[in-house]
Structures are given as C-alpha cells and as structure tokens.
Design an enzyme around this catalytic site. Structure first.
Site, short mmCIF file in Angstrom:
data_model
loop_
_atom_site.label_atom_id
_atom_site.label_comp_id
_atom_site.label_asym_id
_atom_site.label_seq_id
_atom_site.Cartn_x
_atom_site.Cartn_y
_atom_site.Cartn_z
N SER A 177 0.68 -1.23 0.05
CA SER A 177 -0.01 0.18 -0.01
C SER A 177 0.78 1.43 -0.03
O SER A 177 0.16 2.22 -0.14
CB SER A 177 -1.07 -0.06 1.14
OG SER A 177 -0.38 -0.17 2.44
N HIS A 191 -1.80 -2.47 -6.24
CA HIS A 191 -2.62 -2.19 -4.96
C HIS A 191 -3.97 -2.25 -5.00
O HIS A 191 -4.79 -1.44 -5.75
CB HIS A 191 -2.12 -0.79 -4.56
CG HIS A 191 -2.74 -0.32 -3.14
ND1 HIS A 191 -2.75 0.92 -2.96
CD2 HIS A 191 -2.87 -1.14 -2.16
CE1 HIS A 191 -3.18 1.07 -1.75
NE2 HIS A 191 -3.25 0.10 -1.26
N GLU A 219 -4.78 0.35 -8.00
CA GLU A 219 -3.73 1.16 -8.32
C GLU A 219 -2.41 0.30 -8.94
O GLU A 219 -2.21 -0.52 -8.34
CB GLU A 219 -3.08 1.71 -7.03
CG GLU A 219 -3.63 3.22 -6.74
CD GLU A 219 -2.88 3.93 -5.69
OE1 GLU A 219 -2.41 4.89 -5.80
OE2 GLU A 219 -2.71 3.09 -4.62
N ASN A 223 -3.41 6.52 -1.08
CA ASN A 223 -2.89 6.48 0.52
C ASN A 223 -2.49 7.85 0.66
O ASN A 223 -2.45 8.35 1.92
CB ASN A 223 -2.12 5.47 1.02
CG ASN A 223 -3.04 4.13 1.23
OD1 ASN A 223 -4.02 4.29 1.55
ND2 ASN A 223 -2.24 2.87 1.22
#
Ligand code: CAA
Length: 283
Positions: free
Chosen positions: A119, A140, A152, A190
């Site tokens: 992540s 991801h 992602e 994130n």
C-alpha cells in the site's frame, strides 16, 4: 502472454480477497501462506463470503464449488514454479517483501510477472532484489477486495511497458478498473486518504468534536460510505500509522506527521476492528 495460474502470497484479509477475485474470474489460484492454518482460515473466509452471495441468490451453489475448487492451498513458495503470475500480499514490511521476492525470483520461470499489493512501500526497491526488475510491478487492491473497483497499478523505475500492459489487461479480466501511477511514497490512494484520516484523528485529539460527530459529518456532508475514524478502524490503526510514517519519512513534510493519539492507540494494542477495539469497540 497467457495467464492461467496465479499464486497469491499471503492468505490474510487482502490476500484471500485477491484469491477470491482471481478464482471468481476463472483463473487457477495457488493461495500461499507460511502456516497451513492461515491458508485454511483464508479459504474459510472466501467460502463464507461466497456463501453470502449464494444466500442472496447472486451465485449458485455449483458456481461456489467451482470457484473453491480453483483454489489450491500451499505452504511452499516452490508451488509458484508453474504460475505465470504472482501477487504478493504479505505483511507491510520491506525486509519481508524483499526476502519473498528474492525467493520468487529463484523459484519461478524467468517470464513470470511478480506483483506486490503493497500500500505504500517502494516498488523500485523491491524490484531491485530480483534479476527481472522489468517484470516487477505494484498492484494495489482496496479493502474489501471483492467490492472495491480500483487497482492502483504502480510502475517501478524499471517496470517495462509490456509488463504494465499485461497487468492492465489482467485487472480488467478481474472486473476491476486499473489506474496507472508512478512510484512515490503512498502512491495516490494513500497519499490522499491517510492525511484525511490523520486530520480526523487530530480533530478528535484536539477536542473539536466527538468521534461520532466527526464520522457523521463526513458521511452526511461528503457522502463518504464510512466516516474517517470508522474507516481507520476498518483499515487497521497499525497500518494507518505505518503509512503515515512512510509518507512523513518519504516526502519529508511535517504535514504528514502522524497524530500522537494514533500512535497511543497503536501502542495500547487498540488496532481497530481486527483487535475488537480502536476508536470504536467491536463485539
Ligand atoms: N468483504 C467482501 N464483501 C463485503 C464486505 C467484506 N468485508 N463488506 C461488505 N461486502 C459486500 C456485501 O456483501 C454487499 O455485497 P452485495 O452488494 O453483493 O450484496 C456489499 O459489499 C455492500 O455491503 P453492505 O450493504 O453490507 O454494507 P455497505 O453498503 O455499508 O458497504 C462497504 C460496505 C463496501 C465496506 C462500504 O462501507 C465502503 O465502501 N466503505 C469504504 C471502504 C473503503 O474506503 N475502502 C478503502 C480502504 S483503504 C485501502 O484499502 C487502501 C489501503 O492500502 C489502506
């Protein structure tokens, strides 16, 4: 490149979700973890989630059986040797990931693509421990994997266009929407989500509002499906802290400083839903 068999490394919440999505899309799957118990637990999770779909009439019992039968359980990374693709979803620790990638590089055929579900950790650094950095990439997935549409796709410095195209097509076959990003701390998801969560924790820490008020404001005012504190519990407060530290260290700006209250909860072992207590208490 014809992908038929995919190994998923790590049978936790993310790994079992990825295995479920791959098997549901018709791929043969090898679900690996170090302990047999972890693999069985991952498979039981998949069975339970599929059973909920059967209960809702969205899946037949026959389809559930076919999906489960496509998943082989494994506690040996050697089982990756006849896989064309590997998705690693082990613990978020750079040394553990490097060790796994070194082993996978030795055990798989040279053409096998090695993806990581990290992540926030650097893809370029993970790729550098292999002899095939052009075939290493970030994939991801979001939690809960069977529900969330996004993948992602993170290109490391050496990731080839060919690898990227194969991953893009695989993402679509998994009925997801792959979106390309470059390899910087926290990528995009994130880098944007976690500072919002961290800010919500600061607001709680400073007594601006109660946890319920903070969550309701974001749910009712911004149409978020979960409030930021509820979402932090769902992600895991240890994971939230780890990502904030990665952003803080990697981008060097104090705006990414983890809130002391987040650190305090993690030190207390209040890690969110998975430990029964985070910002909220779970039965
Ligand atoms: N696993 C699998 N499926 C699940 C699930 C789970 N844990 N939780 C819910 N679902 C499914 C349900 O079975 C249901 O499926 P159907 O539509 O086929 O019936 C569907 O999701 C909706 O569930 P519910 O009606 O029970 O509940 P809801 O409408 O409140 O949705 C939710 C639940 C999808 C989790 C929603 O609250 C949500 O989207 N929350 C935000 C999730 C989010 O932001 N995820 C990203 C986290 S960040 C991340 O993953 C990146 C990282 O690196 C930290």
């Amino acid at each position: 490149m014809n992908i038929e068999k995919i190994m998923v490394v790590g049978a936790g919440q993310m790994g079992s979700g990825i295995a479920q999505v791959c098997a549901t899309s018709g791929f043969e799957v090898v679900l690996y973890d170090i302990q047999e118990e972890a693999v069985s637990k991952g498979l039981a999770n998949i069975y339970n989630l599929l059973s909920r779909q059967v209960g809702k009439g969205k899946l037949s019992e026959g389809e559930r059986k076919e999906i489960i039968n496509r998943i082989q359980q494994s506690t040996s990374l050697q089982d990756a040797r006849d896989c064309q693709f590997v998705i690693e979803a082990a613990v978020e620790n750079i040394d553990v990931k490097k060790d796994i990638f070194k082993q996978l590089d030795e055990m798989t055929r040279p053409e096998t693509i090695l993806a990581t579900n990290t992540s926030s950790l650097p893809i370029t650094e993970i790729a550098a421990v292999t002899n095939r950095p052009e075939k290493v990439i970030g994939m991801h997935f979001m939690n809960p994997v069977p529900v969330m549409k996004l993948i992602e796709v993170i290109r490391g410095l050496a990731t080839s266009d060919e690898t990227y195209e194969i991953v893009n097509k695989l993402g679509e076959k998994l009925n997801k929407v792959p979106i390309e990003v470059n390899d910087f701390p926290g990528f995009i998801a994130n880098r944007i989500l976690l500072p919002m969560i961290n800010e919500a924790i600061y607001a709680l820490y400073e007594g601006v509002a109660t946890k319920e008020a903070i969550d309701d404001i974001m749910k009712l005012g911004m149409n978020h499906p979960m409030g930021p504190l509820q979402l932090a519990d769902f992600i895991g407060l240890d994971t939230c802290l780890y990502i904030m530290e990665t952003l803080h260290e990697g981008l060097g700006d104090d705006k990414y400083r983890p809130c002391p209250l987040l650190r305090k909860y993690v030190n207390a072992g209040w890690l969110g839903k998975k430990t029964g207590r985070g910002f909220y208490v779970y039965q």
